[in-house]
Design a protein around this motif. Structure first.
Motif, mmCIF file in Angstrom:
data_model
loop_
_atom_site.group_PDB
_atom_site.id
_atom_site.type_symbol
_atom_site.label_atom_id
_atom_site.label_comp_id
_atom_site.label_asym_id
_atom_site.label_seq_id
_atom_site.Cartn_x
_atom_site.Cartn_y
_atom_site.Cartn_z
ATOM 1 N N THR A 9 11.283 -5.089 39.091
ATOM 2 C CA THR A 9 12.697 -4.898 37.855
ATOM 3 C C THR A 9 11.484 -4.799 36.597
ATOM 4 O OG1 THR A 9 12.300 -6.950 37.881
ATOM 5 C CG2 THR A 9 14.752 -5.407 39.230
ATOM 6 N N ARG A 10 10.036 -4.551 36.500
ATOM 7 C CA ARG A 10 9.580 -5.216 34.985
ATOM 8 C C ARG A 10 8.236 -3.937 35.032
ATOM 9 N NH1 ARG A 10 5.915 -10.789 33.926
ATOM 10 N NH2 ARG A 10 6.630 -9.799 32.288
ATOM 11 N N PHE A 11 7.894 -3.768 33.808
ATOM 12 C CA PHE A 11 7.767 -2.036 33.347
ATOM 13 C C PHE A 11 6.187 -2.672 33.125
ATOM 14 C CE2 PHE A 11 12.046 -1.161 33.696
ATOM 15 C CZ PHE A 11 11.547 -0.557 34.265
ATOM 16 N N VAL B 65 9.432 -1.415 26.107
ATOM 17 C CA VAL B 65 8.082 -1.419 26.752
ATOM 18 C C VAL B 65 7.258 -0.272 25.494
ATOM 19 C CG1 VAL B 65 8.639 -0.910 28.952
ATOM 20 C CG2 VAL B 65 9.257 1.369 27.556
ATOM 21 N N SER B 66 7.466 -0.642 24.657
ATOM 22 C CA SER B 66 6.846 0.031 22.634
ATOM 23 C C SER B 66 6.253 -0.928 22.592
ATOM 24 C CB SER B 66 7.910 0.542 21.468
ATOM 25 O OG SER B 66 8.794 1.697 22.954
ATOM 26 N N GLY B 67 4.991 -1.039 21.966
ATOM 27 C CA GLY B 67 4.113 -2.044 21.738
ATOM 28 C C GLY B 67 4.727 -2.379 20.714
ATOM 29 N N GLY B 68 3.902 -3.301 19.372
ATOM 30 C CA GLY B 68 4.867 -4.700 18.863
ATOM 31 C C GLY B 68 4.844 -3.868 17.691
ATOM 32 N N GLY B 69 4.991 -4.842 15.832
ATOM 33 C CA GLY B 69 4.884 -3.768 15.004
ATOM 34 C C GLY B 69 6.347 -4.109 14.821
ATOM 35 N N MET B 70 6.465 -2.884 12.974
ATOM 36 C CA MET B 70 7.913 -2.980 12.523
ATOM 37 C C MET B 70 9.360 -2.414 13.225
ATOM 38 S SD MET B 70 6.580 -0.987 8.723
ATOM 39 C CE MET B 70 6.029 0.406 9.903
ATOM 40 N N TYR B 71 8.500 -1.326 13.759
ATOM 41 C CA TYR B 71 9.690 -1.468 14.765
ATOM 42 C C TYR B 71 10.556 -1.872 15.699
ATOM 43 C CZ TYR B 71 7.343 3.093 13.128
ATOM 44 O OH TYR B 71 6.635 4.506 12.843
ATOM 45 N N GLN C 215 10.996 -8.157 28.596
ATOM 46 C CA GLN C 215 9.737 -8.405 28.866
ATOM 47 C C GLN C 215 9.219 -7.934 29.700
ATOM 48 O OE1 GLN C 215 8.826 -11.285 26.210
ATOM 49 N NE2 GLN C 215 11.224 -11.342 26.453
ATOM 50 N N PRO C 216 7.677 -6.804 28.877
ATOM 51 C CA PRO C 216 7.062 -5.913 29.965
ATOM 52 C C PRO C 216 6.140 -6.744 29.607
ATOM 53 C CG PRO C 216 7.065 -5.150 27.573
ATOM 54 C CD PRO C 216 7.983 -6.565 27.270
ATOM 55 N N ILE C 217 5.470 -5.630 30.227
ATOM 56 C CA ILE C 217 3.440 -6.506 31.628
ATOM 57 C C ILE C 217 3.016 -5.408 29.936
ATOM 58 C CG2 ILE C 217 1.834 -6.716 32.033
ATOM 59 C CD1 ILE C 217 3.748 -7.046 34.772
ATOM 60 N N SER C 218 2.062 -5.822 28.552
ATOM 61 C CA SER C 218 1.284 -5.602 27.660
ATOM 62 C C SER C 218 -0.199 -5.303 28.636
ATOM 63 C CB SER C 218 1.907 -6.054 26.730
ATOM 64 O OG SER C 218 2.972 -5.560 25.889
ATOM 65 N N VAL C 219 -0.824 -4.600 28.170
ATOM 66 C CA VAL C 219 -2.268 -4.036 28.836
ATOM 67 C C VAL C 219 -2.137 -2.945 27.402
ATOM 68 C CG1 VAL C 219 -3.040 -2.650 30.385
ATOM 69 C CG2 VAL C 219 -1.757 -3.137 31.410
ATOM 70 N N GLU C 220 -4.102 -3.488 27.574
ATOM 71 C CA GLU C 220 -4.782 -3.394 26.019
ATOM 72 C C GLU C 220 -4.500 -1.451 26.590
ATOM 73 O OE1 GLU C 220 -5.780 -3.459 23.323
ATOM 74 O OE2 GLU C 220 -5.660 -5.444 24.370
ATOM 75 N N THR C 221 -4.819 -1.297 24.871
ATOM 76 C CA THR C 221 -4.791 0.751 24.776
ATOM 77 C C THR C 221 -5.711 1.210 25.126
ATOM 78 O OG1 THR C 221 -4.509 2.571 23.662
ATOM 79 C CG2 THR C 221 -5.013 -0.389 22.837
#
Ligand SMILES: *Cc1c(COP(=O)(O)O)cnc(C)c1O
Length: 449
Positions: free
Chosen positions: A139-141, A158-164, A174-180
């Motif tokens: 169920t995660r992304f 599933v979007s990166g951090g920041g103001m938005y 809570q997605p699993i974030s990977v270095e761009t």
């Protein structure tokens, strides 16, 4: 009625998107009366070259005669009908055509009416596929840092951090974030491909560690557009396709911004020769005339939902305006324009011209990077380019470029410190020269002191 009349009436009732409304106490709104080709005209008769394709949608210019005629003809036949239990000619013909031109194997079209909703559809469809396959824990992304997939809660998750995103963090998955793999961060002298391969190790690790709980990886192929037109090498997509298959995880290609020729191929995935499990399309789909989005997927995914009603495997998702006939007619007309002439050849020429005109900025003392992928060119302003030290966001350097552009007849809309050009494919050489000249002068103006 003049600009100022419409401005006042708009500010009295319209809450504008992506805007701190208080800015409009000193920053004039621009009321547009008419548009033609790459040109917008306001109520005071001032003209602006639309160098950002009206938020990346308007690929063949405003009011393209072929699209206008198609929408008018459709309006005389059928305005709208629900797509549940009913169908119509434009949606059938569009689906046939999209199946033919998207990467091999994407034969099933599920419609929505904006990009964020298409992302929601892809996320839900992926997780639901695994549930239907007896793997309800998936169920995660996995997503990339600095990515952007839209504003609804799933897409924002599933979007990166920041103001938005920050204000809504408590509401999100809570997605699993990977270095761009974004090559802006490569070491001096390092080749794009080497850097991108190096970065892929983080993705491989995340897949190895989380495959059992992960439904899909979602990426913007080649260019992270809203994240500042950050770019990476297509090898990443090839490695990612192979790894997703090996780990039993879906690949979602969000081509909402980069689809329809923007990167120099019809789809950015084509650069890597891959077929994702889901491809999200919108923006350029209707040539920038009407809202429409589609998620393309494979027969294999489709079949996971195809069962007797009582098994409760159906994908019960809908939007009221799903597959709207007027929007589908606009999309069909847009695809016909692609068939009319070799736009990729034309864009290669326009892209080369854009590069020739902008390349001098690479040595500018306040420019950290000039990069290009097809009909996207980006200039990264920096306080100290050598140290990669960004201008503080509150200095709003990009906004100064925006203001300068409007004063000189060009609509530029920088993303923070990144000034980018993403013009409609129909701009002439003279119009391209005008855009580039104003962009360069605007950067000069915005980086003084
Ligand atoms: C614009 C965009 C979206 C969201 O589309 P909307 O129609 O604005 O909701 C999603 N993904 C990408 C890559 C985009 O550029």
């Amino acid at each position: 009625m003049s600009n100022s009349d419409w401005m006042a009436r708009s500010l009295a009732h319209v809450w504008h998107p992506c805007t701190q409304m208080k800015d409009h106490e000193w920053l004039p709104l621009v009321p547009i009366q008419t548009a033609q080709g790459p040109w917008l005209t306001d109520f005071d008769g001032r003209r602006y070259l639309d160098a950002v394709s009206s938020w990346w949608t308007n690929i063949f210019g405003h009011r393209h005669p072929h699209i206008v005629a198609a929408v008018k003809a459709q309006l005389d036949q059928l305005d709208h009908v629900l797509l549940g239990g009913f169908t119509h000619e434009p949606v059938v013909r569009l689906s046939e055509k999209l199946s033919a031109i998207t990467p091999a194997g994407l034969n099933r079209c599920f419609y929505a009416d904006n990009g964020s909703s298409a992302v929601e559809v892809a996320l839900k469809m992926s997780a639901h596929y695994w549930r239907n396959h007896g793997k309800p824990a998936k169920t995660r992304f996995i997503c990339l840092n600095n990515s952007y997939h839209g504003e609804t809660l799933g897409a924002l998750s599933v979007s990166g951090g920041g103001m938005y995103r920050d204000a809504y963090t408590p509401l999100l998955m809570q997605p699993i974030s990977v270095e761009t793999p974004d090559c802006f961060h490569r070491a001096p002298g390092e080749a794009w491909e080497d850097y991108t391969r190096r970065r892929f190790r983080d993705m491989e690790d995340a897949l190895a560690r989380h495959a059992d709980e992960t439904a899909a990886v979602i990426v913007e192929p080649l260019v992270q557009c809203a994240g500042g037109m950050r770019m990476y090498h297509p090898i990443y997509l090839k490695l990612l396709r192979e790894a997703c298959t090996r780990h039993g995880v879906h690949l979602i290609a969000d081509e909402i911004a980069v689809g329809f020729g923007r990167t120099g191929r019809l789809f950015a995935s084509d650069w890597a020769g891959i077929t994702p499990d889901f491809m999200c399309l919108s923006k350029g789909l209707t040539g920038g005339t009407l809202p429409l989005a589609v998620v393309m997927t494979t027969d294999h995914v489709y079949e996971a939902f195809y069962a007797d009603y009582a098994t409760q495997k159906a994908f019960l998702h809908s939007h009221s305006y799903t597959g709207n006939p007027l929007a589908c007619a606009a999309a069909l007309a847009t695809l016909e324009i692609f068939e009319e002439q070799d736009w990729h050849a034309r864009n290669r020429r326009s892209g080369a011209l854009m590069w020739t005109l902008m390349a001098e900025l690479a040595s500018h003392p306040r420019v950290a990077d000039v990069r290009q992928q097809g009909m996207i060119l980006a200039v990264e302003l920096a306080k100290n380019p050598r140290k990669r030290e960004a201008y503080p966001a509150e200095e709003r350097r990009g906004l100064r470029v925006y203001q300068y552009g409007l004063e000189h007849g060009v609509l530029l809309r920088p993303l923070g410190n990144v000034v980018y050009l993403m013009p409609p494919y129909v701009v002439s050489d003279e119009e391209m020269a005008q855009i580039c000249e104003v962009a360069i002068q605007g950067i000069e103006h915005a980086t003084q002191n």
